[in-house]
Design a protein around this motif. Sequence first.
Motif, short mmCIF file in Angstrom:
data_model
loop_
_atom_site.label_atom_id
_atom_site.label_comp_id
_atom_site.label_asym_id
_atom_site.label_seq_id
_atom_site.Cartn_x
_atom_site.Cartn_y
_atom_site.Cartn_z
N THR B 46 -9.44 -18.61 20.67
CA THR B 46 -8.69 -19.67 21.36
C THR B 46 -8.25 -20.68 20.31
O THR B 46 -9.08 -21.25 19.60
N LEU B 58 -11.57 -21.23 18.32
CA LEU B 58 -12.92 -21.14 18.88
C LEU B 58 -13.14 -19.73 19.42
O LEU B 58 -12.20 -19.11 19.92
N ILE B 59 -14.36 -19.26 19.33
CA ILE B 59 -14.70 -17.98 19.97
C ILE B 59 -15.98 -18.15 20.77
O ILE B 59 -16.73 -19.12 20.58
N ASN B 60 -16.20 -17.19 21.64
CA ASN B 60 -17.41 -17.18 22.46
C ASN B 60 -18.36 -16.13 21.91
O ASN B 60 -18.11 -14.93 22.03
N GLY B 63 -22.00 -16.59 24.84
CA GLY B 63 -22.27 -17.81 25.59
C GLY B 63 -22.20 -19.10 24.78
O GLY B 63 -22.20 -20.17 25.34
N ALA B 64 -22.18 -18.98 23.47
CA ALA B 64 -22.07 -20.18 22.64
C ALA B 64 -20.64 -20.28 22.12
O ALA B 64 -20.05 -19.28 21.70
N ILE B 65 -20.09 -21.48 22.19
CA ILE B 65 -18.74 -21.68 21.68
C ILE B 65 -18.83 -22.00 20.19
O ILE B 65 -19.50 -22.97 19.79
N PRO B 67 -16.91 -22.48 16.43
CA PRO B 67 -15.66 -22.66 15.70
C PRO B 67 -15.46 -21.57 14.65
O PRO B 67 -16.42 -21.13 14.01
N VAL B 102 -20.99 -21.55 12.73
CA VAL B 102 -19.56 -21.32 12.52
C VAL B 102 -19.36 -19.84 12.24
O VAL B 102 -20.27 -19.14 11.76
#
Lengths: 676, 166
Positions: B46, B58-60, B63-65, B67, B102
């Motif tokens: 995203t 950003l990626i998933n 469940g954790a976002i 960077p 990250v």
Amino acid sequence: MSAGQSPIDTFLSEAAEILESLEGHLLELEAAPDDSERIGAVFRNLRTLKGSGEMFGFSALAHFVHRFENAYDAVRAGRARVTPGLIDVSLRARDHIARLIEIGTDPVENARIERAPEARTLVEAIDACLGAPGGAGDSSSPAGRATPGQPAGAGPRRYELTFAPGLDALRNGMRPAMLFDELAMLGQTEIACFTDEVPCLDELDPTACHLAWKIRLTTDRGRAAIEDVFIFADDGAVTIGDAGPAEGTDGGAGAAGVPAATTQMRTIPSASAAPDPDGRGAGAGAARTESVRVQSFRLDQLMDQLGELVIAQARLNRIADQMREPGLTGVAEEIERLVTGLRDATLSIRMLPIGMVFARFRRLVRDLSGELGKDVQLVTEGGQTELDKNVIDSLGEPLVHLIRNSVDHGIETVERRRAAGKPEQATVRIVAEQLGGEVLVRITDDGAGLDAAAIRARAIERGLIAPDADIAPEALYQLIFEPGFSTARTVSNLSGRGVGMDAVRAVIGELRGTVEVHSVPGRGTTVTLRLPLTLAIIDSLLVRVGKGVFVLPLPSVMECVELPAAEAGRESGRSILKIRDQLVPFVEVGHLFGFETDPAREARIVIIAAEGKRVGLVVDDIIGQHQTVIKSLSAYHRDIAGLAGATILGDGSVALILDPPALVKSNPPISLEAAW
Amino acid sequence: MVTHAPQASASSREGSSLVLTFSLQGETFAHDVARVHEIIDPLPMTRVPRADPFVPCLINVRGAIVPVVDVQTRLGMRRAADEKAMRLVVIEVPIDDEATKVAMIVDGVNEVIEIDGSAIAEIPELGSRWPADFIRGIALRGDELVVLLNTETLFRPRRSPARTLN
């Protein structure tokens, strides 16, 4: 800390709450000295403190509170009155208690502090207020046992009590004989002891309590007075049954068999003391067990789990949509409904009235105005406005700062106020209100206002603005939130404020809120905090911009309209739409973000409220409503204007949460004024 | 993948450190393996509007976002057009005293190797393509040059000027 708290921690947190409540009651009493309910509340606060302090070895605390308690006992009994002097001493005594709690249970320290002059002075001051020497060491002279009772004229009633303390009760410091003595002071008692449970001598543990009692009590003092006696008994150990009016009386006082002492008591009407006819009473804490003390980290855990659940549920919905299996769709909808309910319930547990923080400001303003020789009254409004617990927790410090600044720097001396033709009594007003998804907290004073020239000079000195910069006063005022202003030196030479205002902004920013200041020279200053209602889960609208999906918090969305093609095609640079005779400026989110807009889009405008004005955000499509679990952005993205956080959608992708007001304000700014 | 790793804690052994090597445009870089959480295949990203090009997306990650960090922009390298071989190395770095996950974009992950402290040389000021701030040093492995990244500086967020007045 994982599972449990040690009892002493529980005592400490309870004591802190009691002290806070005590302070509130005292300040209320100052305004309404004859409020018998408050007097009763103060007395109960003190009694609880004394009892639990004693239980946990805070002996100096217990002794001191005992004297303090005696004073309010006398007030309760009508032998003394609440005077400003008494309130003053009481507040100081409250602070002394706080210090005693800090000292802890060390016996040497306790003995030292008990002999310390300040404790003695306070005790003497309390006694002096009563105009009578306090009963040294004697907890309660018979005449002093009046309690808020039933409404006058209700007459004596008979109560059937059973008292069956647990095995540990004696080891925990319970002394049945003392309780019965206290009961005897309420009225006539008949006490029967049950020894059925006492084991034979071989098995007898002399420190365990095997006895139970049945007590018949005739008193006109009401149920609350009886509950007071058993205030430290375990829940469930006591039952109080109301056996109706005492025989041979028709509601009149002075019934046969009632000790003379009770007839001379003043009965103080109290709403909470109404008899409980169904005898449901579970003993001392009956009225208080309706709320449960929960450690806050458990709430946080619950919230985290709920967040996961909401995300999982979104995934389920998506799968159900794809499969088009009626059974599955039905279950998915059912689960969605349940999750929504669970979410609302969980969030409401976390919501606390902001008035909780307000309470301590009354003391702050009272003390500050005393110190500074100013006459300042604090007015609070909207104390019932609710905010997430975590927001409330973080809000105290910044508010203390703002109020301190108002009283210290904003409000002029009495002489200067008089010279300026203002009322001598200054007013600091804290107003909280909910506005959509935000809570606004305004701190207003009617002081001298900010000194624009001084701020300007300071800003130039700190290199924040160019010496020849042309800046409107309102913009200039916002500079006080810059780190450059938070030096001690500015306290004296800025007739505004500026001490730690950057810290205030930092804390509010962490809560995803904003802070602004408005000021009129000579008239006063208002600081406005805008805070999000909750930090965790929000209802939202999903929109598409270019290839990206964005989340708009639903509370800020007012309506959605289609963008007429004619308006979209306009290249004149005008971006104002007429909606029901109102002109609404609009802005392309895609342009703000530098995204390619979809040429085949069905452009729509989401009308949002930004700082009380309507602004349209043009998006490529509106996808639908969504429950959004807010995750905060990392340090890399936290400062980007217009973004409030991120979330995970049902398909597992990440979507950004927009902050509409900040987005509209951000560069390139759209002029809100254009349409007005 | 793990070839020369005798034991996981070897990075603490005196003088030598365990590093994960990966490639960016044909060059070999290395990062302290202790901070590496996992290596994952590309995920849907995203884009974050207005973000520093160093952290564009950003990626998933379960469940954790997280960077996504494009270290090439910081190292002054052009992104290769071919992104097919891309992998993501998820590492935990301290940012403002806060452990932050990250995901670092790399062309490919090679291996975990042990590098002897004495074998690490300072990067020559002249002839270096990379800003010295972000490099801990270089080491030679056979004919291959391994560039050791400096975690402390490389992942430090740039303070946005937007925080000050507008």
